[in-house]
Design an enzyme around this catalytic site. Structure first.
Site, PDB file in Angstrom:
ATOM      1  N   GLU A   1       3.615   2.908 -13.149  1.00 13.57           N
ATOM      2  CA  GLU A   1       4.630   2.960 -12.167  1.00 13.57           C
ATOM      3  C   GLU A   1       5.343   1.503 -11.753  1.00 13.57           C
ATOM      4  O   GLU A   1       4.787   0.652 -11.179  1.00 13.57           O
ATOM      5  CB  GLU A   1       3.808   3.038 -10.732  1.00 13.57           C
ATOM      6  CG  GLU A   1       4.643   3.332  -9.550  1.00 13.57           C
ATOM      7  CD  GLU A   1       4.103   3.574  -8.245  1.00 13.57           C
ATOM      8  OE1 GLU A   1       2.941   3.689  -8.131  1.00 13.57           O
ATOM      9  OE2 GLU A   1       4.689   3.654  -7.188  1.00 13.57           O
TER      10      GLU A   1
ATOM     11  N   LYS B   1       5.533   7.152 -13.511  1.00 12.84           N
ATOM     12  CA  LYS B   1       5.818   7.213 -12.198  1.00 12.84           C
ATOM     13  C   LYS B   1       6.945   6.241 -11.788  1.00 12.84           C
ATOM     14  O   LYS B   1       6.527   5.196 -11.330  1.00 12.84           O
ATOM     15  CB  LYS B   1       4.484   6.923 -11.462  1.00 12.84           C
ATOM     16  CG  LYS B   1       4.676   7.092  -9.807  1.00 12.84           C
ATOM     17  CD  LYS B   1       3.316   7.206  -9.033  1.00 12.84           C
ATOM     18  CE  LYS B   1       3.734   7.122  -7.590  1.00 12.84           C
ATOM     19  NZ  LYS B   1       2.779   7.580  -6.858  1.00 12.84           N
TER      20      LYS B   1
ATOM     21  N   ARG C   1      -9.945   7.135   8.970  1.00 11.94           N
ATOM     22  CA  ARG C   1      -9.537   7.242   7.406  1.00 11.94           C
ATOM     23  C   ARG C   1     -10.090   8.309   6.584  1.00 11.94           C
ATOM     24  O   ARG C   1      -9.291   9.247   6.102  1.00 11.94           O
ATOM     25  CB  ARG C   1      -9.684   5.671   6.797  1.00 11.94           C
ATOM     26  CG  ARG C   1      -8.758   4.821   7.270  1.00 11.94           C
ATOM     27  CD  ARG C   1      -8.744   3.656   6.540  1.00 11.94           C
ATOM     28  NE  ARG C   1      -9.835   2.713   6.194  1.00 11.94           N
ATOM     29  CZ  ARG C   1     -10.182   2.011   7.036  1.00 11.94           C
ATOM     30  NH1 ARG C   1      -9.544   1.576   8.077  1.00 11.94           N
ATOM     31  NH2 ARG C   1     -11.432   1.412   6.783  1.00 11.94           N
TER      32      ARG C   1
ATOM     33  N   LYS D   1      -3.873   4.293 -11.287  1.00  9.43           N
ATOM     34  CA  LYS D   1      -2.371   4.007 -10.957  1.00  9.43           C
ATOM     35  C   LYS D   1      -2.508   2.492 -10.841  1.00  9.43           C
ATOM     36  O   LYS D   1      -3.074   1.864 -10.397  1.00  9.43           O
ATOM     37  CB  LYS D   1      -2.057   4.762  -9.777  1.00  9.43           C
ATOM     38  CG  LYS D   1      -0.460   4.207  -9.605  1.00  9.43           C
ATOM     39  CD  LYS D   1      -0.429   4.740  -7.908  1.00  9.43           C
ATOM     40  CE  LYS D   1      -0.051   3.240  -6.983  1.00  9.43           C
ATOM     41  NZ  LYS D   1       0.507   3.962  -5.547  1.00  9.43           N
TER      42      LYS D   1
HETATM   43  P1  13P Z   1       5.835   7.041  -1.874  1.00 12.75           P
HETATM   44  O1  13P Z   1       6.140   8.361  -2.352  1.00 12.75           O
HETATM   45  O2  13P Z   1       5.512   7.000  -0.301  1.00 12.75           O
HETATM   46  O3  13P Z   1       6.871   5.970  -2.370  1.00 12.75           O
HETATM   47  O4  13P Z   1       4.213   6.564  -2.650  1.00 12.75           O
HETATM   48  C1  13P Z   1       3.970   6.783  -3.727  1.00 12.75           C
HETATM   49  C2  13P Z   1       3.143   5.616  -4.151  1.00 12.75           C
HETATM   50  O5  13P Z   1       2.101   5.839  -4.742  1.00 12.75           O
HETATM   51  C3  13P Z   1       3.658   4.238  -3.970  1.00 12.75           C
HETATM   52  O6  13P Z   1       2.967   3.496  -5.060  1.00 12.75           O
END
Ligand code: 13P
Length: 341
Positions: A178, A220, A46, A137
């Site tokens: 998000e 987001k 990773r 996030k």
């Molecule tokens: P994706 O762009 O693959 O949807 O991932 C963005 C992300 O951070 C999802 O939480």
């Protein structure tokens, strides 16, 4: 709360032609990505993979920030032992951290989820700031289906997003808010429009109630798009028009930037959609950019294939994808760019 620092960080995230690399897959999720290329997911593998992305020369031309998982923020490059947060900061890339602990089934609401992680968050944010993170996030997921999303699901998730965002700002971290309306299912673009509009209006109502400073956050969201199994797939222009129309209704102009998730779109589609939105509009109240995970990494992951000798090829693929999306954030992408790898 240091308002000036938060505003400066938020604006730096959406600097012209730049966006976010979402590399914050949890250990189980990165395990699935590695399984798709036949690679076992060990701590070192990773670190090798994340390290190849972060050390890609020139990626900082298009990437303003990287969202990491807890393990990654504490890791270093395998060869020189440089902590990832130091490496990124020295390149002028902001380190970010995923702080939610995942979406769990919502009691009494079959098929719906609520994102957890508020307990002890204040203390965790303090530590993440010390480790170099400057933004965070939290992802809420909203599923469209028979009779869902429920108002209850939208409200609990919005409430949690706002509590998280307020705590982030207190700790000096810019919250990436998000709320993801999933692409899964067969619903139409119009259905996605309505559910996204309702979700965002509830989210902004909660952010207002809880005193979150809109100038010091980034949204987001998903794009307004046809579901993966919808028989009628909207065109690039339709997605771009519907997304901007929806957001003009519900996203206050004080928000400096909207960085879309890719959510299962192909790399190409994610770039084309973002580009069309920016190319069609030259006077939007916010910047429109990207915070892609899969749509920035798929080509690099496949080129790497778990083998160290493929790192230069993988970095080439990542640089190219970042470059295409950087251009899309300015509305300057063209299909010819795809041949310039
Ligand atoms: P994706 O762009 O693959 O949807 O991932 C963005 C992300 O951070 C999802 O939480």
């Amino acid at each position: 709360m240091d308002r000036t620092q938060l505003i400066e960080t938020a604006q730096a995230i959406v600097a012209d032609g730049k966006g976010i690399l979402a590399a914050d897959e949890s250990t189980p999720t990165i395990g699935k990505r590695f399984a798709s290329i036949g690679t076992e997911s060990s701590e070192d593998k990773r670190a090798e993979y994340r390290g190849l992305l972060f050390t890609t020369e020139g990626m900082e031309e298009f990437i303003s920030g990287v969202i990491m998982f807890d393990e990654t923020l504490r890791q270093s490059t395998l060869n020189e032992g440089v902590p990832f947060s130091k490496l990124l900061t020295e390149k002028g890339v902001l380190p970010g951290i995923k702080v939610d602990s995942g979406a769990k089934p919502l009691a009494g609401h079959e098929g719906e989820k609520v994102t957890e992680g508020l307990d002890g968050l204040r203390e965790r944010l303090e530590e993440y700031y010390e480790l170099g993170a400057r933004f965070a996030k939290w992802r809420a997921v909203i599923t469209i289906g028979d009779g869902i999303p429920s108002r209850a699901c939208l409200e609990v998730n919005a409430h949690a997003l706002a509590r998280y965002a307020a705590l982030c700002q207190e700790a000096g971290l810019v919250p990436i808010v998000e709320p993801e309306v999933l692409m899964d299912g067969n619903h139409s673009l119009d259905t996605c429009f309505g559910e996204t509009e309702e979700t965002l209006s509830i989210v902004f109502h909660e952010l207002f109630k809880q005193g979150v400073m809109l100038e010091g956050m980034i949204l987001k969201p998903n794009m307004v798009i046809s579901a993966l199994d919808c028989p009628e797939q909207a065109s690039v222009e339709e997605v771009a028009e519907a997304t901007v129309e929806c957001f003009l209704r519900v996203v206050p102009s004080a928000v400096p930037g909207i960085c879309f998730l890719s959510g299962g779109q192909s790399e190409l589609a994610a770039t084309q959609h973002l580009n069309a939105m920016n190319a069609m509009n030259d006077a939007l109240p916010w910047k429109l950019s990207f915070s892609y995970g899969r749509a920035l990494q798929a080509a690099a992951l496949n080129a790497w294939g778990g083998k160290s000798e493929n790192i230069p090829e993988a970095q080439k693929a990542f640089y190219h994808r970042a470059q295409c999306n950087g251009a899309a954030a300015l509305g300057q992408y063209s299909n010819e760019m795809e041949n310039q790898v």
